[in-house]
Motif scaffolding. Structure first.
Motif, short mmCIF file in Angstrom:
data_model
loop_
_atom_site.label_atom_id
_atom_site.label_comp_id
_atom_site.label_asym_id
_atom_site.label_seq_id
_atom_site.Cartn_x
_atom_site.Cartn_y
_atom_site.Cartn_z
N GLY A 119 0.87 -1.32 -0.06
CA GLY A 119 0.12 0.09 -0.04
C GLY A 119 0.82 1.17 -0.11
N VAL A 120 0.79 2.10 -0.80
CA VAL A 120 1.79 3.28 -1.23
C VAL A 120 0.93 4.33 -1.89
CG1 VAL A 120 3.95 2.06 -1.55
CG2 VAL A 120 2.56 2.53 -3.37
N GLY A 121 1.39 5.51 -1.48
CA GLY A 121 0.96 7.05 -2.02
C GLY A 121 -0.32 7.35 -1.11
N ARG A 122 -1.45 7.69 -1.86
CA ARG A 122 -2.32 8.46 -0.81
C ARG A 122 -3.52 7.11 -0.90
NH1 ARG A 122 -7.43 10.52 -2.61
NH2 ARG A 122 -8.08 12.43 -1.05
N PHE A 187 3.56 12.28 7.25
CA PHE A 187 4.08 12.16 5.84
C PHE A 187 3.77 13.58 5.16
CE2 PHE A 187 5.56 7.72 4.86
CZ PHE A 187 6.48 7.76 5.75
N VAL A 188 4.49 14.03 4.39
CA VAL A 188 4.14 15.04 3.27
C VAL A 188 4.45 14.28 1.86
CG1 VAL A 188 4.83 17.00 4.50
CG2 VAL A 188 6.60 16.02 3.39
N GLU A 189 3.70 14.86 0.93
CA GLU A 189 3.62 14.24 -0.33
C GLU A 189 5.27 14.04 -1.12
OE1 GLU A 189 -0.24 16.21 0.14
OE2 GLU A 189 1.89 16.72 0.56
N GLU A 190 6.17 15.03 -0.82
CA GLU A 190 7.53 14.83 -1.25
C GLU A 190 8.00 13.72 -0.76
OE1 GLU A 190 11.43 17.74 -1.90
OE2 GLU A 190 9.75 18.57 -0.75
N TYR A 191 7.95 13.55 0.67
CA TYR A 191 8.70 12.53 1.38
C TYR A 191 8.05 11.15 0.96
CZ TYR A 191 11.01 9.30 4.64
OH TYR A 191 11.88 8.48 5.22
N SER A 192 6.88 11.15 0.79
CA SER A 192 5.99 9.93 0.14
C SER A 192 6.60 9.66 -1.19
CB SER A 192 4.64 10.07 0.13
OG SER A 192 4.09 8.97 -0.31
N MET A 196 8.88 6.04 -2.42
CA MET A 196 8.31 5.24 -3.64
C MET A 196 9.35 5.23 -4.55
SD MET A 196 4.23 5.94 -4.13
CE MET A 196 4.34 7.73 -3.93
N GLY A 197 10.21 6.33 -4.91
CA GLY A 197 11.22 6.28 -5.64
C GLY A 197 12.29 5.41 -5.59
N ARG A 198 12.53 5.20 -4.04
CA ARG A 198 13.52 4.17 -3.78
C ARG A 198 13.10 2.68 -4.00
NH1 ARG A 198 17.75 5.61 -0.41
NH2 ARG A 198 17.24 3.76 0.99
N ARG A 199 11.79 2.49 -3.84
CA ARG A 199 11.32 0.95 -4.16
C ARG A 199 10.56 0.95 -5.36
NH1 ARG A 199 8.59 2.08 1.94
NH2 ARG A 199 10.32 1.26 3.25
N ARG A 200 10.63 1.72 -6.36
CA ARG A 200 10.10 1.69 -7.61
C ARG A 200 10.24 0.52 -8.41
NH1 ARG A 200 10.60 6.30 -12.08
NH2 ARG A 200 9.08 5.75 -13.38
N GLU A 201 11.32 -0.29 -8.23
CA GLU A 201 11.39 -1.81 -8.79
C GLU A 201 10.37 -2.75 -8.41
OE1 GLU A 201 14.90 -5.07 -10.34
OE2 GLU A 201 15.35 -2.86 -9.49
N ALA A 202 10.65 -2.64 -6.99
CA ALA A 202 10.00 -3.49 -6.06
C ALA A 202 8.27 -3.28 -6.33
CB ALA A 202 10.29 -3.40 -4.70
N LEU A 203 8.03 -1.89 -6.46
CA LEU A 203 6.58 -1.71 -6.57
C LEU A 203 5.87 -2.25 -7.97
CD1 LEU A 203 6.47 1.83 -4.86
CD2 LEU A 203 5.77 -0.44 -4.13
N SER A 210 0.63 4.98 -10.55
CA SER A 210 -0.67 5.40 -9.86
C SER A 210 -0.46 5.96 -8.77
CB SER A 210 -1.53 4.13 -10.21
OG SER A 210 -0.91 3.42 -9.19
N ALA A 211 0.33 5.46 -7.97
CA ALA A 211 0.55 6.00 -6.51
C ALA A 211 1.23 7.24 -6.55
CB ALA A 211 1.41 5.16 -5.64
N VAL A 212 1.95 7.69 -7.36
CA VAL A 212 2.77 8.85 -7.34
C VAL A 212 1.71 9.88 -7.80
CG1 VAL A 212 4.35 10.43 -8.64
CG2 VAL A 212 5.23 8.44 -7.81
N LYS A 213 0.83 9.50 -8.92
CA LYS A 213 -0.27 10.51 -9.03
C LYS A 213 -1.32 10.79 -8.02
CE LYS A 213 -3.65 11.19 -13.05
NZ LYS A 213 -3.08 12.58 -12.97
N SER A 214 -1.59 9.86 -7.37
CA SER A 214 -2.59 10.11 -6.08
C SER A 214 -2.18 11.07 -5.04
CB SER A 214 -2.62 8.63 -5.42
OG SER A 214 -1.55 8.49 -4.52
N LEU A 215 -0.74 11.40 -5.03
CA LEU A 215 -0.25 12.55 -4.26
C LEU A 215 -0.84 13.73 -4.74
CD1 LEU A 215 3.48 11.23 -3.94
CD2 LEU A 215 1.58 10.75 -2.59
N GLU A 216 -1.53 14.08 -5.71
CA GLU A 216 -1.81 15.35 -6.40
C GLU A 216 -3.21 15.67 -5.37
OE1 GLU A 216 -2.72 14.65 -10.40
OE2 GLU A 216 -0.58 14.44 -10.79
N HIS A 217 -3.63 14.81 -4.85
CA HIS A 217 -5.00 15.12 -4.06
C HIS A 217 -4.99 15.37 -2.63
CE1 HIS A 217 -6.55 13.58 -7.85
NE2 HIS A 217 -5.84 12.40 -7.96
N GLY A 218 -3.97 15.46 -1.96
CA GLY A 218 -3.86 15.96 -0.71
C GLY A 218 -4.24 14.69 0.33
#
Length: 235
Positions: A119-122, A187-192, A196-203, A210-218
Protein backbone atom coordinates in the motif's frame (compact mmCIF):
# COMPACT_ATOMS: atom_id res chain seq x y z
CA UNK A 1 1.42 17.60 27.78
CA UNK A 2 4.59 15.56 27.40
CA UNK A 3 4.91 13.01 24.58
CA UNK A 4 7.52 10.25 24.44
CA UNK A 5 8.28 9.36 20.81
CA UNK A 6 9.76 5.91 20.25
CA UNK A 7 11.50 6.33 16.90
CA UNK A 8 11.76 2.95 15.19
CA UNK A 9 13.81 3.65 12.06
CA UNK A 10 16.47 5.83 10.46
CA UNK A 11 15.85 8.02 7.45
CA UNK A 12 17.83 7.39 4.27
CA UNK A 13 21.02 9.52 4.44
CA UNK A 14 19.92 11.75 1.56
CA UNK A 15 16.70 12.65 3.42
CA UNK A 16 18.13 13.52 6.82
CA UNK A 17 19.14 17.11 6.05
CA UNK A 18 15.57 18.06 5.13
CA UNK A 19 13.48 15.79 7.40
CA UNK A 20 15.99 15.03 10.22
CA UNK A 21 14.19 11.91 11.50
CA UNK A 22 10.81 10.31 12.01
CA UNK A 23 10.63 11.75 15.51
CA UNK A 24 11.15 15.23 14.10
CA UNK A 25 8.46 14.63 11.48
CA UNK A 26 6.01 13.63 14.21
CA UNK A 27 6.85 16.67 16.32
CA UNK A 28 6.37 18.97 13.31
CA UNK A 29 2.89 17.68 12.46
CA UNK A 30 1.79 17.74 16.11
CA UNK A 31 2.84 21.38 16.44
CA UNK A 32 1.14 22.25 13.15
CA UNK A 33 -2.02 20.53 14.42
CA UNK A 34 -2.13 22.63 17.58
CA UNK A 35 0.17 20.98 20.15
CA UNK A 36 2.35 24.09 20.35
CA UNK A 37 2.89 23.97 24.12
CA UNK A 38 3.61 20.23 24.28
CA UNK A 39 7.01 18.80 25.14
CA UNK A 40 8.48 16.09 22.91
CA UNK A 41 11.31 13.68 23.66
CA UNK A 42 12.60 11.20 21.08
CA UNK A 43 14.23 7.83 21.82
CA UNK A 44 15.78 5.66 19.08
CA UNK A 45 14.70 2.08 19.75
CA UNK A 46 16.91 0.25 17.17
CA UNK A 47 19.86 1.10 19.45
CA UNK A 48 17.83 0.19 22.58
CA UNK A 49 17.37 3.82 23.61
CA UNK A 50 14.50 4.29 26.07
CA UNK A 51 13.66 6.71 28.88
CA UNK A 52 14.65 5.62 32.36
CA UNK A 53 10.92 5.73 33.17
CA UNK A 54 7.74 6.38 31.21
CA UNK A 55 5.99 7.75 34.28
CA UNK A 56 6.56 11.39 33.41
CA UNK A 57 4.90 11.18 30.00
CA UNK A 58 1.24 11.72 29.21
CA UNK A 59 1.48 9.36 26.22
CA UNK A 60 3.93 7.28 24.18
CA UNK A 61 3.94 7.30 20.37
CA UNK A 62 5.47 4.57 18.21
CA UNK A 63 6.63 5.68 14.76
CA UNK A 64 6.74 3.72 11.55
CA UNK A 65 9.64 1.52 10.45
CA UNK A 66 10.80 -0.53 7.50
CA UNK A 67 11.24 -3.42 9.95
CA UNK A 68 8.57 -6.06 10.49
CA UNK A 69 6.63 -5.62 13.73
CA UNK A 70 6.57 -9.44 14.09
CA UNK A 71 10.34 -9.73 13.56
CA UNK A 72 12.67 -11.64 15.87
CA UNK A 73 15.27 -8.88 15.67
CA UNK A 74 16.41 -8.25 19.26
CA UNK A 75 15.43 -4.58 19.25
CA UNK A 76 11.91 -5.40 17.98
CA UNK A 77 11.53 -8.12 20.62
CA UNK A 78 12.56 -5.59 23.28
CA UNK A 79 10.12 -3.02 21.90
CA UNK A 80 7.24 -5.51 22.09
CA UNK A 81 8.22 -6.26 25.68
CA UNK A 82 8.20 -2.56 26.57
CA UNK A 83 4.87 -1.95 24.85
CA UNK A 84 3.28 -4.92 26.61
CA UNK A 85 4.35 -3.42 29.92
CA UNK A 86 2.92 -0.03 28.96
CA UNK A 87 -0.38 -1.68 28.04
CA UNK A 88 -0.49 -3.35 31.45
CA UNK A 89 0.09 0.06 33.06
CA UNK A 90 -2.68 1.58 30.86
CA UNK A 91 -0.30 4.23 29.56
CA UNK A 92 -1.80 6.09 26.60
CA UNK A 93 -0.29 4.74 23.38
CA UNK A 94 -0.35 6.13 19.84
CA UNK A 95 0.76 3.97 16.92
CA UNK A 96 1.63 4.85 13.33
CA UNK A 97 2.13 2.16 10.64
CA UNK A 98 4.73 -0.22 12.19
CA UNK A 99 3.67 1.14 15.60
CA UNK A 100 0.01 0.41 14.81
CA UNK A 101 0.98 -3.15 13.91
CA UNK A 102 3.28 -3.77 16.86
CA UNK A 103 0.74 -2.54 19.40
CA UNK A 104 -1.85 -4.84 17.78
CA UNK A 105 0.50 -7.81 18.24
CA UNK A 106 0.92 -6.91 21.91
CA UNK A 107 -2.88 -6.83 22.18
CA UNK A 108 -3.04 -10.39 20.79
CA UNK A 109 -4.05 -9.65 17.19
CA UNK A 110 -2.57 -11.29 14.08
CA UNK A 111 -0.23 -9.21 11.93
CA UNK A 112 1.67 -10.25 8.82
CA UNK A 113 2.64 -9.68 5.22
CA UNK A 114 -0.46 -8.60 3.29
CA UNK A 115 -1.36 -10.93 0.40
CA UNK A 116 -2.66 -7.90 -1.51
CA UNK A 117 0.85 -6.43 -1.55
CA UNK A 118 2.15 -2.92 -1.03
CA UNK A 119 0.00 0.00 0.00
CA UNK A 120 1.68 3.22 -1.14
CA UNK A 121 0.82 6.81 -2.02
CA UNK A 122 -2.49 8.28 -0.91
CA UNK A 123 -5.22 5.94 0.33
CA UNK A 124 -8.81 6.80 1.20
CA UNK A 125 -10.68 5.11 4.04
CA UNK A 126 -14.13 4.82 5.51
CA UNK A 127 -13.93 6.52 8.91
CA UNK A 128 -16.05 4.78 11.56
CA UNK A 129 -15.67 7.10 14.56
CA UNK A 130 -17.79 10.12 13.70
CA UNK A 131 -17.93 11.26 17.34
CA UNK A 132 -14.20 12.09 17.55
CA UNK A 133 -13.03 15.70 17.35
CA UNK A 134 -11.94 16.60 13.79
CA UNK A 135 -13.68 13.52 12.37
CA UNK A 136 -14.67 13.99 8.71
CA UNK A 137 -18.30 14.97 8.17
CA UNK A 138 -18.63 12.65 5.17
CA UNK A 139 -16.99 9.72 7.02
CA UNK A 140 -14.21 9.60 4.43
CA UNK A 141 -10.56 10.23 5.19
CA UNK A 142 -7.28 9.98 3.27
CA UNK A 143 -3.72 9.41 4.47
CA UNK A 144 -0.31 8.87 2.91
CA UNK A 145 0.80 5.26 3.33
CA UNK A 146 3.82 3.02 2.85
CA UNK A 147 3.38 -0.56 4.02
CA UNK A 148 3.25 -4.20 2.95
CA UNK A 149 2.35 -5.60 6.40
CA UNK A 150 -1.11 -5.31 7.91
CA UNK A 151 -3.15 -5.96 11.03
CA UNK A 152 -5.39 -8.88 10.03
CA UNK A 153 -7.96 -8.65 12.81
CA UNK A 154 -9.29 -6.14 15.27
CA UNK A 155 -7.63 -6.52 18.69
CA UNK A 156 -9.87 -7.64 21.54
CA UNK A 157 -12.00 -4.80 22.98
CA UNK A 158 -10.92 -2.48 20.15
CA UNK A 159 -13.21 -0.37 18.00
CA UNK A 160 -12.55 0.04 14.29
CA UNK A 161 -11.54 3.56 13.26
CA UNK A 162 -10.70 3.24 9.57
CA UNK A 163 -10.97 0.64 6.81
CA UNK A 164 -10.91 0.11 3.06
CA UNK A 165 -10.79 -2.87 0.71
CA UNK A 166 -6.99 -2.98 0.68
CA UNK A 167 -6.59 -2.62 4.46
CA UNK A 168 -9.68 -3.66 6.47
CA UNK A 169 -8.08 -2.69 9.82
CA UNK A 170 -6.49 0.66 9.00
CA UNK A 171 -7.13 2.21 12.41
CA UNK A 172 -8.38 1.12 15.83
CA UNK A 173 -8.74 2.38 19.38
CA UNK A 174 -9.00 0.64 22.74
CA UNK A 175 -10.78 2.58 25.45
CA UNK A 176 -8.88 5.69 26.48
CA UNK A 177 -5.51 3.95 26.21
CA UNK A 178 -4.77 3.14 22.54
CA UNK A 179 -5.19 5.05 19.27
CA UNK A 180 -3.52 3.63 16.15
CA UNK A 181 -3.55 4.23 12.40
CA UNK A 182 -1.90 2.39 9.53
CA UNK A 183 -1.30 5.59 7.54
CA UNK A 184 1.28 8.30 8.15
CA UNK A 185 -0.22 11.60 9.31
CA UNK A 186 3.32 12.97 9.64
CA UNK A 187 4.25 12.38 5.97
CA UNK A 188 4.27 15.08 3.33
CA UNK A 189 3.79 14.34 -0.37
CA UNK A 190 7.42 14.98 -1.26
CA UNK A 191 8.67 12.45 1.27
CA UNK A 192 6.10 9.88 0.17
CA UNK A 193 7.29 10.29 -3.42
CA UNK A 194 10.91 9.93 -2.26
CA UNK A 195 10.16 6.61 -0.54
CA UNK A 196 8.32 5.27 -3.58
CA UNK A 197 11.22 6.27 -5.81
CA UNK A 198 13.56 4.15 -3.70
CA UNK A 199 11.19 1.16 -4.05
CA UNK A 200 10.16 1.72 -7.67
CA UNK A 201 11.43 -1.63 -8.93
CA UNK A 202 9.83 -3.57 -6.06
CA UNK A 203 6.51 -1.78 -6.53
CA UNK A 204 6.34 -2.26 -10.28
CA UNK A 205 5.81 0.52 -12.77
CA UNK A 206 2.01 0.46 -12.79
CA UNK A 207 1.64 0.75 -9.02
CA UNK A 208 4.45 3.29 -8.77
CA UNK A 209 2.94 5.54 -11.44
CA UNK A 210 -0.61 5.45 -10.05
CA UNK A 211 0.58 5.95 -6.46
CA UNK A 212 2.71 8.97 -7.36
CA UNK A 213 -0.24 10.48 -9.23
CA UNK A 214 -2.46 9.95 -6.17
CA UNK A 215 -0.32 12.44 -4.24
CA UNK A 216 -1.91 15.28 -6.21
CA UNK A 217 -5.11 15.03 -4.17
CA UNK A 218 -3.91 15.96 -0.68
CA UNK A 219 -4.46 14.09 2.58
CA UNK A 220 -5.95 14.46 6.06
CA UNK A 221 -2.84 14.01 8.18
CA UNK A 222 -3.47 17.18 10.18
CA UNK A 223 -7.02 16.10 11.05
CA UNK A 224 -5.83 12.68 12.22
CA UNK A 225 -3.12 14.35 14.28
CA UNK A 226 -5.75 16.61 15.86
CA UNK A 227 -7.66 13.46 16.84
CA UNK A 228 -4.49 12.08 18.44
CA UNK A 229 -3.97 15.33 20.34
CA UNK A 230 -7.57 15.29 21.60
CA UNK A 231 -7.19 11.62 22.56
CA UNK A 232 -4.11 12.34 24.69
CA UNK A 233 -5.76 15.38 26.24
CA UNK A 234 -8.81 13.33 27.19
CA UNK A 235 -11.23 15.18 24.93
Amino acid sequence: MKLCILENDDLAPEATQKYHGYGSMVERVFREAGAKDWQFEVFHTPVFEYPASFDGYDAVLLTGSKADSFSDEPWVVELRKRVSELLEQKKKLLGICFGHQLIAICLGAKVGRAPQGWGVGRMSYDWHAADLLSAPEDNKLSLLVSHRDQVFELPENAILLASNAHCPVAGYAVGEEVFCVQGHPEFVEEYSAFLMGRRREALGEDLYTSAVKSLEHGHDGLDVTRMMIAFVEGK
